[in-house]
Design a protein around this motif. Sequence first.
Motif, PDB file in Angstrom:
ATOM      1  N   ASN A 164       0.850  -1.196   0.000  1.00 55.31           N
ATOM      2  CA  ASN A 164       0.000   0.000   0.000  1.00 55.31           C
ATOM      3  C   ASN A 164       0.885   1.245   0.000  1.00 55.31           C
ATOM      4  O   ASN A 164       1.427   1.632   1.036  1.00 55.31           O
ATOM      5  CB  ASN A 164      -0.920  -0.004   1.226  1.00 55.31           C
ATOM      6  N   SER A 165       1.013   1.850  -1.175  1.00 56.24           N
ATOM      7  CA  SER A 165       1.996   2.931  -1.306  1.00 56.24           C
ATOM      8  C   SER A 165       1.655   4.130  -0.420  1.00 56.24           C
ATOM      9  O   SER A 165       2.548   4.885  -0.035  1.00 56.24           O
ATOM     10  CB  SER A 165       2.111   3.354  -2.764  1.00 56.24           C
ATOM     11  N   TYR A 166       0.370   4.295  -0.049  1.00 60.98           N
ATOM     12  CA  TYR A 166       0.011   5.466   0.764  1.00 60.98           C
ATOM     13  C   TYR A 166       0.701   5.444   2.134  1.00 60.98           C
ATOM     14  O   TYR A 166       0.823   6.462   2.809  1.00 60.98           O
ATOM     15  CB  TYR A 166      -1.519   5.546   0.949  1.00 60.98           C
ATOM     16  N   THR A 167       1.179   4.263   2.544  1.00 60.96           N
ATOM     17  CA  THR A 167       1.806   4.152   3.870  1.00 60.96           C
ATOM     18  C   THR A 167       3.203   4.760   3.898  1.00 60.96           C
ATOM     19  O   THR A 167       3.758   4.985   4.968  1.00 60.96           O
ATOM     20  CB  THR A 167       1.957   2.674   4.271  1.00 60.96           C
ATOM     21  N   GLY A 168       3.782   5.018   2.715  1.00 62.33           N
ATOM     22  CA  GLY A 168       5.152   5.522   2.684  1.00 62.33           C
ATOM     23  C   GLY A 168       6.143   4.486   3.207  1.00 62.33           C
ATOM     24  O   GLY A 168       7.223   4.815   3.702  1.00 62.33           O
ATOM     25  N   LYS A 178      -6.111  -0.271  13.736  1.00 63.43           N
ATOM     26  CA  LYS A 178      -5.161  -0.590  12.652  1.00 63.43           C
ATOM     27  C   LYS A 178      -4.864  -2.085  12.638  1.00 63.43           C
ATOM     28  O   LYS A 178      -4.720  -2.691  11.587  1.00 63.43           O
ATOM     29  CB  LYS A 178      -3.853   0.183  12.858  1.00 63.43           C
TER      30      LYS A 178
END
Length: 436
Positions: A164-168, A178
Amino acid sequence: MKEINKLSMVYLLCDCNNFFVSCEKIFRPDLKNRPVAVLSNNDGIVVSRSNETKNLGIAMGSPVFKIQDKINRYKIETFSSNFSLYLNISNRVMLCLESFCQDIEVYSVDEAFLCYRNITEAEAIKTAKKIRACVLKQIGITVGIGVATSKTLAKLANHYAKINSYTGGIFSALSDDKRQKILIESPLKEIWGIGPSSEEKLTNEGFKTAYSLSKADPEVMRKKYNINLSRTINELNGIDCIESIVDSDCQNQIMWSRSFKNRLTKIDDIYEALANYVSCACEKLRSLELYAKKMALFIRTSYFGNAKKYSNEIAICLEYPCSDTRVFASAAKILLDRIFVDGYEYAKAGIILYEFTDSRTFQSDLFNKAPNQSELNKNNNLMNAVDKINKDNKDTIYLGALHSLTKVENKKKDKINKDHFSKRYTASFDELPEVF
DNA sequence: TCTGGGGTCCTAGGACCC
DNA sequence: TCTGGGGTCCTAGGACCC
């Protein structure tokens, strides 16, 4: 007043992305954004892929001959595996991680758990960001970091961050919401410790996700399956129950085996290969200052194709433990004679040394089976001298079994294929990268 | 033609003993 | 002929990991 929000144990699992490929890319900036793959020994299958290669639909473990046309069509840059380079980069990454945390468990060549006590979630995430930036700046490798109160959850969080790229590249499963989120989104097979066999059994029982498994009763599952599954269930609930995964001081076995580039049918050729493996394994044994008492040897044909199949394994117990290449090479000859059967095309062979004792404290026994101390010392000195000479100039001295060869290296090339070998940039002065 | 290599841990079952 | 039961040790094989 008791400090609130401090967690007694928090794991940061740091895992290098596409590790082998990332190592190759460090020294080849021209490969940025290009599809790259690292191949196994013999250039047989794909063992590491860049994101670009993954996006082309090349699966992990793909046999090279099956994807050769894709490699050509998309100009995928391929490398033979260069382990001395990867180990060197790995050591640098681990040193960098150690500068952040003394309590570190190195789990594999490309990942480590950093164990923190009594910190808050905010502190953990802040540290994770610093670590990620530091490893990237100092070594040029991108790491993903999963944060949780158990190792199994940290692994899941790490995987979640990766896809999940949004997590950085960083995901914390410390808060209940979570944690629940990643459990619901993770299929069974993503759970650390659940392989294909367990996945199938659990699916048949109606479990679908990590979340549904986390709701099972650990005791009931322990009786039905095994203790590992009950631990996994507890871990999914954030309960830390895998004490330590690192057992660095007591490796239990040393294995050396390779697939042959071409099928071998003659016992002499197979013995020559095995003598070579024995030599490498004994060298490693001596470097660890260990003696071994037992050795197993196996030979087998290919699992694939229509040729007749044969596989056998045999073990021997020495009269006394040692690390002398000559002793194990003689034993290998005896063992191979026992299990070799004419008429098969052999694809792979290997040896395993086990039942170790510390060579520094070994005492010659009362019944005189073992050589006396001065003989032992003589043998040890001889082997250490061989190791020292070979360290400076590889394969200067080798076993009698290899005497028929004019050059070991030439002969090795007949058996092991490495057509796309990168330079040992960090491990050999002759191959340092040049700056123009 | 060509399908990796190096590990760990757990369990069931056999051998052996009293 | 009858053929226990419990403990321990060892080993092979299965499963899993990167």
